[in-house]
Design a protein around this motif. Structure first.
Motif, PDB file in Angstrom:
ATOM      1  N   GLU A  47      13.984 -52.524 -66.027  1.00  0.00           N
ATOM      2  CA  GLU A  47      13.131 -51.554 -66.720  1.00  0.00           C
ATOM      3  C   GLU A  47      13.747 -51.113 -68.048  1.00  0.00           C
ATOM      4  OE1 GLU A  47      15.441 -49.361 -63.446  1.00  0.00           O
ATOM      5  OE2 GLU A  47      14.332 -51.242 -63.692  1.00  0.00           O
ATOM      6  N   ARG A  48      15.093 -51.044 -68.108  1.00  0.00           N
ATOM      7  CA  ARG A  48      15.754 -50.680 -69.377  1.00  0.00           C
ATOM      8  C   ARG A  48      15.589 -51.801 -70.393  1.00  0.00           C
ATOM      9  NH1 ARG A  48      16.655 -47.697 -73.485  1.00  0.00           N
ATOM     10  NH2 ARG A  48      18.821 -47.489 -74.198  1.00  0.00           N
ATOM     11  N   LEU A  49      15.709 -53.033 -69.957  1.00  0.00           N
ATOM     12  CA  LEU A  49      15.504 -54.167 -70.866  1.00  0.00           C
ATOM     13  C   LEU A  49      14.078 -54.193 -71.396  1.00  0.00           C
ATOM     14  CD1 LEU A  49      17.484 -56.886 -68.880  1.00  0.00           C
ATOM     15  CD2 LEU A  49      18.119 -55.929 -71.104  1.00  0.00           C
ATOM     16  N   ALA A  50      13.107 -53.855 -70.544  1.00  0.00           N
ATOM     17  CA  ALA A  50      11.716 -53.797 -70.988  1.00  0.00           C
ATOM     18  C   ALA A  50      11.537 -52.716 -72.046  1.00  0.00           C
ATOM     19  CB  ALA A  50      10.798 -53.540 -69.796  1.00  0.00           C
ATOM     20  N   THR A  51      12.228 -51.602 -71.881  1.00  0.00           N
ATOM     21  CA  THR A  51      12.171 -50.523 -72.872  1.00  0.00           C
ATOM     22  C   THR A  51      12.758 -50.980 -74.208  1.00  0.00           C
ATOM     23  OG1 THR A  51      12.371 -48.866 -71.129  1.00  0.00           O
ATOM     24  CG2 THR A  51      12.872 -48.154 -73.378  1.00  0.00           C
ATOM     25  N   LEU A  52      13.860 -51.719 -74.129  1.00  0.00           N
ATOM     26  CA  LEU A  52      14.474 -52.236 -75.357  1.00  0.00           C
ATOM     27  C   LEU A  52      13.536 -53.178 -76.085  1.00  0.00           C
ATOM     28  CD1 LEU A  52      18.130 -53.023 -74.150  1.00  0.00           C
ATOM     29  CD2 LEU A  52      17.259 -50.926 -75.203  1.00  0.00           C
ATOM     30  N   ALA A  53      12.886 -54.070 -75.345  1.00  0.00           N
ATOM     31  CA  ALA A  53      11.959 -55.021 -75.948  1.00  0.00           C
ATOM     32  C   ALA A  53      10.795 -54.296 -76.605  1.00  0.00           C
ATOM     33  CB  ALA A  53      11.460 -56.006 -74.894  1.00  0.00           C
ATOM     34  N   ALA A  54      10.284 -53.260 -75.931  1.00  0.00           N
ATOM     35  CA  ALA A  54       9.173 -52.496 -76.491  1.00  0.00           C
ATOM     36  C   ALA A  54       9.606 -51.754 -77.751  1.00  0.00           C
ATOM     37  CB  ALA A  54       8.656 -51.499 -75.451  1.00  0.00           C
ATOM     38  N   ARG A  55      10.824 -51.255 -77.759  1.00  0.00           N
ATOM     39  CA  ARG A  55      11.342 -50.545 -78.931  1.00  0.00           C
ATOM     40  C   ARG A  55      11.500 -51.487 -80.123  1.00  0.00           C
ATOM     41  NH1 ARG A  55      14.754 -45.714 -79.487  1.00  0.00           N
ATOM     42  NH2 ARG A  55      15.883 -45.837 -81.469  1.00  0.00           N
TER      43      ARG A  55
END
Length: 563
Positions: free
Chosen positions: A395-403
């Motif tokens: 979920e943190r990696l997904a947040t990074l990608a979205a950012r």
């Protein structure tokens, strides 16, 4: 507009080289050494403003006994630098030593290869030292081809330091002089365009920490500096067995490479970079919102290198051992990555990490070898490597990608549609002097007159390296049906090295007419005066002495053909 705070100085990369020389003189004076400084080289972007910076600081440099002598070309400038390390060969010297700076762009580094190899074998002076500052242009923004300098330095056995910003030019440059004095080698100083063409304020009164000599390295008898009685075999052995290991020992003793983030628990992924690539990595982490404390908690480390060849092995091994994966972020062809691969090859399997750089751990392309990299590209690589290593929760990696998505969509689109072809300046005589008689062909050369190739309906084609103008026609003329060729040549290039190409054409007897475009300035790099200041009359007499069969001097509107 905000003023620079008191006690701080705003410096460009070129001005930082002036400050570097003056600080080295101050350090020597404080140490009781009566030294002088010497600067020579040849202009070329991204170091096209070094001569202007030196001229602007002429009074201060004179007061500090630092002499600036622009070179006729890069090779002769490097040979003059070589002379500053040979005072012991000419009898009693008036100075304890001369610390010297050569500057030039990467094609100039190629030109000085033979000087660099010979000077390194002979050795720098104990109280001298040489820094070889070369301008890298990986994007070919102001060069005929994309270029990179580390391989040329390594071929000549020069250690390579890579500053990351303008302040680093001063601090790491001082380390470079100390390193050169200690190990006896000329030290490469890689200045990428994004670094040297930027500005930064820094503390003008900051004290420079003294450099220490390694305690874990024993110098051979007689030391590593130049000496009178030395044969080629002893030089070769001394360079490979002692001088390069001494460079590593100096870097280790003075902690030139630094761990910026150390894992708090466990070793998952380490990122290693130097110079501009280090700044790209740091900005990529900012784009992603990854702070140092989060990285440390996740077992992620950051290691910043200053000496990229030959890499220091002991401290880097101490940091990297035990990481599951190491990612090397570097531009163009890999330099650090293969050295780390060789370093870790014989480690026990539990201590040997998998490595990524130009390819990922599975062998797929990761960081390109062509062009230049930037923070957005590096951020994508960071996400991919952290995902493969499962170093952060999904979920943190997904947040990074979205950012990252907005930054990626805002990145400029590259391609031919964006390229705006430059044109001659209004009133430039070369917009007329490069015209041709009907049915004729011409070849371009290094200089702003090469823009003739891009004009609508142009019959001007191809170019060569600086100084080779027209020599390619010697090889082509016997095999084509073109009876004659024009060759454009600027007066700056003529003085630099082009006169030799004319001599070669005369010797070969090929049908060629050189159009020497005289404006008494090196227009392409800012309008500096041509060394030796030859006007059209002097050039004409020189060509007459070289055996050129027909010479015509055209001025004003007569210089333009009607066709």
């Amino acid at each position: 507009m905000n003023a620079v705070p008191a006690g701080r100085a705003l410096l460009s990369g070129s001005a930082a080289l002036v400050t570097l020389m003056r600080r080295q003189r101050a350090l020597d004076r404080a140490a009781g050494l009566e030294t002088s400084g010497f600067v020579s080289g040849y202009r070329g972007s991204p170091l096209g403003g070094v001569d202007f910076a030196m001229w602007q600081a002429a009074r201060a440099l004179e007061a500090d006994d630092i002499r600036f002598v622009p070179g006729l070309n890069e090779e002769l400038a490097a040979t003059a630098i070589w002379g500053t390390q040979q005072l012991h060969r000419f009898g009693p010297a008036r100075r304890a030593g001369v610390f010297a700076l050569w500057y030039g762009k990467n094609p100039g580094l190629d030109r000085i290869g033979d000087v660099l190899k010979h000077a390194n074998m002979e050795g720098s002076a104990a109280h001298g030292g040489v820094l070889v500052a070369t301008g890298d242009d990986p994007a070919a923004s102001s060069s005929t081809i994309s270029n990179q300098g580390e391989q040329a330095f390594a071929a000549a056995m020069s250690p390579v330091l890579v500053p990351a910003d303008v302040a680093d030019i001063v601090d790491l440059g001082l380390a470079g002089f100390a390193l050169s004095r200690y190990c006896g080698l000329w030290v490469g100083f890689k200045l990428v365009a994004d670094v040297v063409e930027s500005t930064r304020s820094f503390d003008a009164n900051a004290a420079t920490m003294p450099f220490v000599l390694p305690r874990d390295f024993e110098l051979p008898q007689g030391g590593l500096n130049g000496r009178l009685s030395d044969d080629r075999w002893a030089q070769d052995e001394r360079t490979l067995r002692f001088r390069l290991p001494a460079a590593r020992a100096f870097a280790r003793a003075n902690r030139l490479d630094r761990t910026e983030v150390a894992p708090l628990a466990g070793k998952r992924v380490a990122f290693v970079a130097a110079g501009k690539a280090w700044r790209d990595l740091r900005e990529a982490l900012v784009l992603l919102g990854l702070a140092d404390d989060e990285l440390a908690r996740a077992g992620i480390g950051l290691r910043r290198l200053a000496l990229v060849w030959p890499i220091e092995e002991d401290d880097n091994a101490l940091f990297l051992r035990g990481f599951e994966h190491v990612v090397v972020v570097e531009e163009k062809r890999a330099v650090i990555e293969p050295q780390l691969t060789a370093l870790a090859y014989h480690w026990p399997s539990g201590q040997r990490p998998s490595l990524s750089g130009k390819r990922d751990a599975s062998g797929r392309p990761l960081l390109p070898e062509h062009g230049e990299i930037g923070p957005t590209l590096v951020a994508r690589v960071v996400i991919e490597c952290l995902s493969q290593a499962q170093a952060l929760p999904a979920e943190r990696l997904a947040t990074l990608a979205a950012r990252l998505a907005p930054a990626a969509s805002a990145a400029p689109v590259t391609g031919a549609a964006q390229v705006r072809k430059p044109h001659f300046c209004a009133g430039c005589p070369h917009s007329r002097s490069t015209r041709l008689p009907p049915g004729s062909l011409a070849m371009a050369g290094i200089g702003c007159h090469s823009m003739a190739m891009w004009m609508p309906g142009s019959r001007t084609t191809t170019l060569t390296q600086m100084g080779g103008e027209g020599a390619n026609w010697i090889g082509a003329a016997p095999y084509v049906d073109v009876p004659h060729m024009f060759q454009n040549l600027g007066d700056g290039t003529y003085v630099h090295s082009g006169s030799l190409a004319i001599r070669a054409a005369v010797a070969a007897g090929v049908p060629i007419t050189y159009k020497i475009l005289v404006n008494e300035a090196v227009a392409m790099t800012g309008g500096q005066p041509v060394e030796g200041a030859p006007d059209a009359a002097r050039i004409a007499w020189q060509l007459h002495a070289e055996g050129v069969s027909r010479i015509a001097v055209l001025t004003g509107r007569a210089a333009a053909f009607s066709g």
